[in-house]
Design a protein around this motif. Sequence first.
Motif, mmCIF file in Angstrom:
data_model
loop_
_atom_site.group_PDB
_atom_site.id
_atom_site.type_symbol
_atom_site.label_atom_id
_atom_site.label_comp_id
_atom_site.label_asym_id
_atom_site.label_seq_id
_atom_site.Cartn_x
_atom_site.Cartn_y
_atom_site.Cartn_z
ATOM 1 N N ALA A 134 19.059 -36.646 52.746
ATOM 2 C CA ALA A 134 19.123 -35.188 52.851
ATOM 3 C C ALA A 134 19.534 -34.725 54.248
ATOM 4 C CB ALA A 134 17.771 -34.583 52.495
ATOM 5 N N GLY A 135 19.758 -35.660 55.148
ATOM 6 C CA GLY A 135 20.198 -35.334 56.496
ATOM 7 C C GLY A 135 19.119 -34.733 57.373
ATOM 8 N N LEU A 136 17.859 -35.102 57.110
ATOM 9 C CA LEU A 136 16.756 -34.469 57.817
ATOM 10 C C LEU A 136 16.229 -35.275 59.009
ATOM 11 C CD1 LEU A 136 14.663 -33.059 54.827
ATOM 12 C CD2 LEU A 136 16.420 -31.925 56.195
ATOM 13 N N LYS A 137 16.690 -36.507 59.179
ATOM 14 C CA LYS A 137 16.220 -37.276 60.328
ATOM 15 C C LYS A 137 16.568 -36.531 61.611
ATOM 16 C CE LYS A 137 16.854 -41.799 60.350
ATOM 17 N NZ LYS A 137 17.514 -43.131 60.139
ATOM 18 N N GLY A 138 15.599 -36.441 62.507
ATOM 19 C CA GLY A 138 15.809 -35.738 63.761
ATOM 20 C C GLY A 138 15.477 -34.263 63.716
ATOM 21 N N HIS A 139 15.235 -33.717 62.511
ATOM 22 C CA HIS A 139 14.897 -32.293 62.407
ATOM 23 C C HIS A 139 13.556 -32.048 63.096
ATOM 24 C CE1 HIS A 139 15.429 -28.300 60.626
ATOM 25 N NE2 HIS A 139 14.106 -28.289 60.513
ATOM 26 N N ILE B 56 6.420 -30.664 57.203
ATOM 27 C CA ILE B 56 6.134 -31.264 55.891
ATOM 28 C C ILE B 56 6.588 -30.328 54.778
ATOM 29 C CG2 ILE B 56 4.247 -31.833 54.298
ATOM 30 C CD1 ILE B 56 2.779 -33.072 56.692
ATOM 31 N N ASP B 57 6.249 -29.043 54.897
ATOM 32 C CA ASP B 57 6.650 -28.062 53.869
ATOM 33 C C ASP B 57 8.168 -27.942 53.785
ATOM 34 O OD1 ASP B 57 4.047 -27.520 53.173
ATOM 35 O OD2 ASP B 57 3.868 -25.737 54.437
ATOM 36 N N PHE B 58 8.829 -28.004 54.939
ATOM 37 C CA PHE B 58 10.288 -27.922 54.958
ATOM 38 C C PHE B 58 10.915 -29.114 54.232
ATOM 39 C CE2 PHE B 58 14.314 -29.091 57.072
ATOM 40 C CZ PHE B 58 15.061 -27.953 56.787
ATOM 41 N N VAL B 59 10.376 -30.299 54.485
ATOM 42 C CA VAL B 59 10.877 -31.498 53.815
ATOM 43 C C VAL B 59 10.643 -31.405 52.311
ATOM 44 C CG1 VAL B 59 10.563 -33.990 53.532
ATOM 45 C CG2 VAL B 59 10.614 -32.994 55.826
ATOM 46 N N LYS B 60 9.445 -31.022 51.914
ATOM 47 C CA LYS B 60 9.131 -30.890 50.484
ATOM 48 C C LYS B 60 10.100 -29.949 49.782
ATOM 49 C CE LYS B 60 4.124 -31.749 50.379
ATOM 50 N NZ LYS B 60 2.795 -31.149 50.074
ATOM 51 N N GLN B 61 10.326 -28.797 50.390
ATOM 52 C CA GLN B 61 11.218 -27.794 49.787
ATOM 53 C C GLN B 61 12.644 -28.308 49.705
ATOM 54 O OE1 GLN B 61 11.058 -23.956 51.712
ATOM 55 N NE2 GLN B 61 12.889 -23.199 50.669
ATOM 56 N N HIS C 174 13.177 -43.553 61.200
ATOM 57 C CA HIS C 174 12.677 -43.684 59.829
ATOM 58 C C HIS C 174 12.346 -42.305 59.283
ATOM 59 C CE1 HIS C 174 10.410 -45.000 56.368
ATOM 60 N NE2 HIS C 174 10.493 -46.285 56.718
ATOM 61 N N GLY C 175 12.891 -41.973 58.134
ATOM 62 C CA GLY C 175 12.726 -40.645 57.573
ATOM 63 C C GLY C 175 11.330 -40.309 57.104
ATOM 64 N N ASN C 176 10.465 -41.316 56.941
ATOM 65 C CA ASN C 176 9.119 -41.038 56.449
ATOM 66 C C ASN C 176 8.090 -41.000 57.576
ATOM 67 O OD1 ASN C 176 7.275 -40.369 54.476
ATOM 68 N ND2 ASN C 176 6.870 -42.483 53.867
ATOM 69 N N PHE C 177 8.568 -40.812 58.802
ATOM 70 C CA PHE C 177 7.662 -40.691 59.945
ATOM 71 C C PHE C 177 7.916 -39.379 60.663
ATOM 72 C CE2 PHE C 177 7.214 -45.051 59.024
ATOM 73 C CZ PHE C 177 6.073 -45.529 59.647
ATOM 74 N N ILE C 178 6.859 -38.656 60.943
ATOM 75 C CA ILE C 178 6.919 -37.488 61.813
ATOM 76 C C ILE C 178 6.216 -37.864 63.108
ATOM 77 C CG2 ILE C 178 6.078 -35.136 62.184
ATOM 78 C CD1 ILE C 178 6.470 -34.615 59.214
ATOM 79 N N VAL C 179 6.893 -37.658 64.225
ATOM 80 C CA VAL C 179 6.326 -38.049 65.514
ATOM 81 C C VAL C 179 5.961 -36.820 66.326
ATOM 82 C CG1 VAL C 179 7.663 -40.198 65.543
ATOM 83 C CG2 VAL C 179 8.585 -38.162 66.685
ATOM 84 N N ASN C 180 5.022 -37.018 67.218
ATOM 85 C CA ASN C 180 4.671 -36.004 68.197
ATOM 86 C C ASN C 180 5.618 -36.192 69.374
ATOM 87 O OD1 ASN C 180 3.547 -34.368 70.152
ATOM 88 N ND2 ASN C 180 1.438 -35.042 69.799
ATOM 89 N N PRO D 191 7.804 -41.485 46.032
ATOM 90 C CA PRO D 191 7.848 -40.941 44.669
ATOM 91 C C PRO D 191 8.659 -41.871 43.767
ATOM 92 C CG PRO D 191 9.456 -39.814 46.034
ATOM 93 C CD PRO D 191 8.750 -40.813 46.935
ATOM 94 N N LEU D 192 8.085 -43.011 43.449
ATOM 95 C CA LEU D 192 8.793 -44.066 42.722
ATOM 96 C C LEU D 192 9.478 -43.528 41.471
ATOM 97 C CD1 LEU D 192 6.064 -46.837 43.131
ATOM 98 C CD2 LEU D 192 8.147 -46.531 44.478
ATOM 99 N N PRO D 193 10.699 -44.020 41.191
ATOM 100 C CA PRO D 193 11.372 -45.182 41.783
ATOM 101 C C PRO D 193 12.093 -44.892 43.101
ATOM 102 C CG PRO D 193 12.766 -44.248 40.095
ATOM 103 C CD PRO D 193 11.487 -43.440 40.078
ATOM 104 N N HIS D 194 11.941 -43.686 43.622
ATOM 105 C CA HIS D 194 12.589 -43.341 44.888
ATOM 106 C C HIS D 194 11.716 -43.785 46.064
ATOM 107 C CE1 HIS D 194 15.305 -40.779 42.551
ATOM 108 N NE2 HIS D 194 14.241 -40.242 41.986
ATOM 109 N N TYR D 195 12.326 -43.783 47.246
ATOM 110 C CA TYR D 195 11.597 -44.063 48.479
ATOM 111 C C TYR D 195 11.682 -42.842 49.382
ATOM 112 C CZ TYR D 195 11.216 -48.901 47.023
ATOM 113 O OH TYR D 195 10.905 -50.040 46.318
ATOM 114 N N ALA D 196 10.521 -42.425 49.882
ATOM 115 C CA ALA D 196 10.450 -41.180 50.640
ATOM 116 C C ALA D 196 11.405 -41.174 51.824
ATOM 117 C CB ALA D 196 9.014 -40.954 51.111
#
Length: 302
Positions: free
Chosen positions: A242-247, A277-282, A258-264, A230-235
């Motif tokens: 936001a401290g969401l890595k590993g959630h 995805i919805d949790f991150v968006k919110q 990397h915060g912009n990757f969701i892994v299985n 979402p320029l000028p920001h980086y996802a």
Amino acid sequence: MLTITDELKNENIGKVLVNEPLAKHTTIKIGGPADLLIEPTNSESLEKALEIIKKHDVPWRAIGRGSNLLVADEGIRGVVIKIGTGMDEMNIEGDVLTVGGGYSVIKLATIISKKGLSGLEFASGIPGSIGGAVYMNAGAHGSDMSTILIKALVLFEDGSLQWLTNEELEFSYRTSILQEKRPGICVQAVLKLQEGKKEDIVGVMQKNKDYRRDTQPWNYPCAGSIFRNPLPHYAGKLVEDAGLKGHQIGGAKISDMHGNFIVNAGGAKAKDVLDLIDFVKQTILEKYGVSMETEVEIIGGK
């Protein structure tokens, strides 16, 4: 579906698979079954398949190598056309490259770099097909497909084949006219490259590969970048701040790398990924007032 299945098989268009789990055909290893999955052996077979599909008035869509793709747990009704083996021809004349839509982007970038041709260095770690790369205007490291594409041969829903120029494809950030405005399949692409020093080109390729290996979680099944920047920001930076890595929700986890990757992380369902995805968006909206849009394409469902 029996009639259309028999007709497709009788025409020897290529592979015809019934109730095929799409988890086998996506890089994140998630996705319910397609009623039918076909893999045409060449462009003529593709045209014939589409003619049969339209005659039976069955919904269809195309996929490539399954990156940047999340398929619903319910799967996809109708026919999924996989553009892959058989539609991966390549021809080089000077600095102009004609390549089939099913050709691996990574393989192509590697081959042309060794021939001293520059232009696809940015794609050295993009795990998709050329057709998908045109469709999504795939890019990295400050470049994308729009910078090298001359024209693309597109098969439209009505069965017509048409060459579209770079301008007619209306490229923008991770989008093209083929996604919504004029849905179609990139069957072939013509790319304009530049001659250069093989050592320099291979060096840039290796640098880009190393960067991806060191910063992105390719040791886990994933779909690539989940959100558009979402320029000028980086996802990824927003997610990390936001401290969401590993959630984690179910088997879906925001990568620790990397915060912009969701892994299985194991046994993930599409619903797990969608909930994450919805949790991150919110969270990002509440914390920073920034709306996040998905880059990964979400398809299928009831």
